[in-house]
Design an enzyme around this catalytic site. Structure first.
Site, PDB file in Angstrom:
ATOM      1  N   GLU A   1       0.013  -1.094   5.651  1.00  0.00           N
ATOM      2  CA  GLU A   1       1.158  -0.701   6.483  1.00  0.00           C
ATOM      3  C   GLU A   1       1.124   0.782   6.815  1.00  0.00           C
ATOM      4  O   GLU A   1       1.631   1.204   7.859  1.00  0.00           O
ATOM      5  CB  GLU A   1       2.465  -1.041   5.754  1.00  0.00           C
ATOM      6  CG  GLU A   1       3.721  -0.914   6.617  1.00  0.00           C
ATOM      7  CD  GLU A   1       4.344   0.481   6.628  1.00  0.00           C
ATOM      8  OE1 GLU A   1       5.231   0.726   7.468  1.00  0.00           O
ATOM      9  OE2 GLU A   1       3.950   1.325   5.797  1.00  0.00           O
TER      10      GLU A   1
ATOM     11  N   ASP B   1       0.824  -1.203   0.000  1.00  0.00           N
ATOM     12  CA  ASP B   1       0.000   0.000   0.000  1.00  0.00           C
ATOM     13  C   ASP B   1       0.860   1.256   0.000  1.00  0.00           C
ATOM     14  O   ASP B   1       2.069   1.213   0.276  1.00  0.00           O
ATOM     15  CB  ASP B   1      -0.961   0.008   1.192  1.00  0.00           C
ATOM     16  CG  ASP B   1      -0.246   0.017   2.535  1.00  0.00           C
ATOM     17  OD1 ASP B   1       0.814  -0.641   2.653  1.00  0.00           O
ATOM     18  OD2 ASP B   1      -0.731   0.675   3.474  1.00  0.00           O
TER      19      ASP B   1
END
Length: 385
Positions: free
Chosen positions: A157, A99
């Site tokens: 994350e 991400d």
């Protein structure tokens, strides 16, 4: 310094020697992992995957990895795990998140030059899709490494730790974290960064009493009452603490101030959100106590806390890795998921292409030479080549 931007129209056309790693099948993106790590970087960056929107990239990664006969593949949400099972004496876990932080007009990727050196510009190139691209290429090609490898590509994350794919995976499949050593592909300028600072967020509150602003003497202004909080922050002198030979810099800063309900009302509440980046010599509890001490006399609520990690460079396998890649270890100032592995007793380091100071930056860009160097070094270590 001369920088030249070249848009999509300026890219070289597809040739036998150059192709895009991203193609589309039935409208869905597909990845070609036989191409260069730089091309794979472009491809996975051009699949937007801001936190909460990783599904399309996770699908593309799974589709590219699952057919490989030398890997056992497991999927948990938008986290993909691929493992070798060769019966080697040691196992290494190599992980990277898929991400990014939100976009700001910085996709699709563009090729640029800085002083004649090629870079790839765009969101995620540094944090941390260049590192993930290196991992994907090596995972596809290394069918006979000298150690068993667990590859983990995970979601969420860049948001609070409770939503991380690793947090979820640790609860459902803790066995997948087992290893003798772990490498996070976080940007480190192609150097080894040991451990990481811890991070704590807290809200410091001041209270007052509402009144009409035309009769301010009837109320108590909570925003004015927050002035001593800001004064303490401005006067705060952060420490530099040496841990196992690496110097970690701490920091305590206001990151958000909120208060007030209307333009003609004296506010009765003000909240100052602070972020404390603390050296891994402190426990999370000690960090929280320190913040409460700094703001003694005020209401303090700790809202998020992630432990730091010591450098993890004292194990023989870690020292062998550092020698193999020819790096001089540095501290990691930001928090990374090495802390998760450290908490499980697995020594872990950060190693990946990209300048950490450009992470989340609107001019995020990674040097192609760093991508290639990290791939060569990691490949050589994993194959004893």
């Amino acid at each position: 310094m001369h920088t030249r931007l070249s848009g999509e129209r300026d890219r070289p056309p597809r040739t036998k020697g150059r192709a895009d790693a991203l193609d589309r099948l039935d409208g869905m993106p597909t990845l070609d992992l036989s191409l260069s790590a730089a091309d794979i970087t472009r491809a996975i960056c051009d699949i937007p995957s801001v936190s909460d929107d990783e599904r399309m990239l996770a699908d593309a990664i799974e589709a590219a990895i699952r057919p490989l006969p030398h890997l056992e593949v497991h999927r948990d949400g938008d986290t993909i795990v691929a493992r070798t099972a060769l019966g080697r004496a040691q196992r290494v876990v190599i992980a990277g998140h898929i991400d990014t932080v939100p976009l700001n007009g910085n996709l699709p990727t563009r090729d640029i030059e800085i002083d004649g050196e090629p870079f790839i510009w765009g969101r995620g190139t540094v944090d941390m899709k260049a590192g993930t691209a290196v991992q994907l290429k090596l995972a596809a090609e290394l069918s006979d490494p000298v150690v068993d490898i667990t590859w983990i590509w995970y979601d969420h994350e860049e948001v609070e730790a409770s939503r991380s794919g690793l947090t979820r995976l640790a609860a459902t499949r803790p066995d997948l974290f087992e290893g003798d050593f772990a490498i996070l592909g976080e940007p480190s300028n192609g150097q080894v960064e040991g451990g990481c600072n811890g991070t704590l967020r807290a809200v410091v509150r001041t209270h007052g009493r509402r009144s009409h602003s035309a009769r301010a003497w009837m109320g108590v202004n909570a925003i004015h009452a927050a002035a001593p909080v800001l004064a303490r922050l401005a006067a705060y002198e952060p420490q530099e603490i040496v841990v196992d030979g690496l110097a970690y810099r701490e920091g305590l800063n206001a990151v958000r101030v909120s208060g007030g309900v209307a333009g003609n009302v004296i506010p009765d509440l003000c909240e100052v959100e602070v972020n404390f980046r603390f050296a891994p010599s402190r426990s999370g509890a000690e960090a929280a106590d320190h913040v409460r001490e700094v703001f003694d006399g005020f209401e303090v609520e700790v809202t998020d806390l992630a432990q730091g990690a010591r450098p993890g460079l004292d194990s023989p396998i870690a020292q062998d890795f550092v020698r193999a890649v020819g790096a001089v270890p540095q501290p990691k100032y930001g928090w990374t998921d090495v802390a998760r592995f450290s908490a499980l007793g697995v020594p872990a380091v950060n190693y990946g292409p990209g300048d950490p100071s450009l992470a989340h930056h609107d001019e995020e860009r990674v040097a192609v030479a760093q991508i290639e160097s990290c791939e060569r070094s990691l490949r050589a270590w994993l194959t004893a080549g």
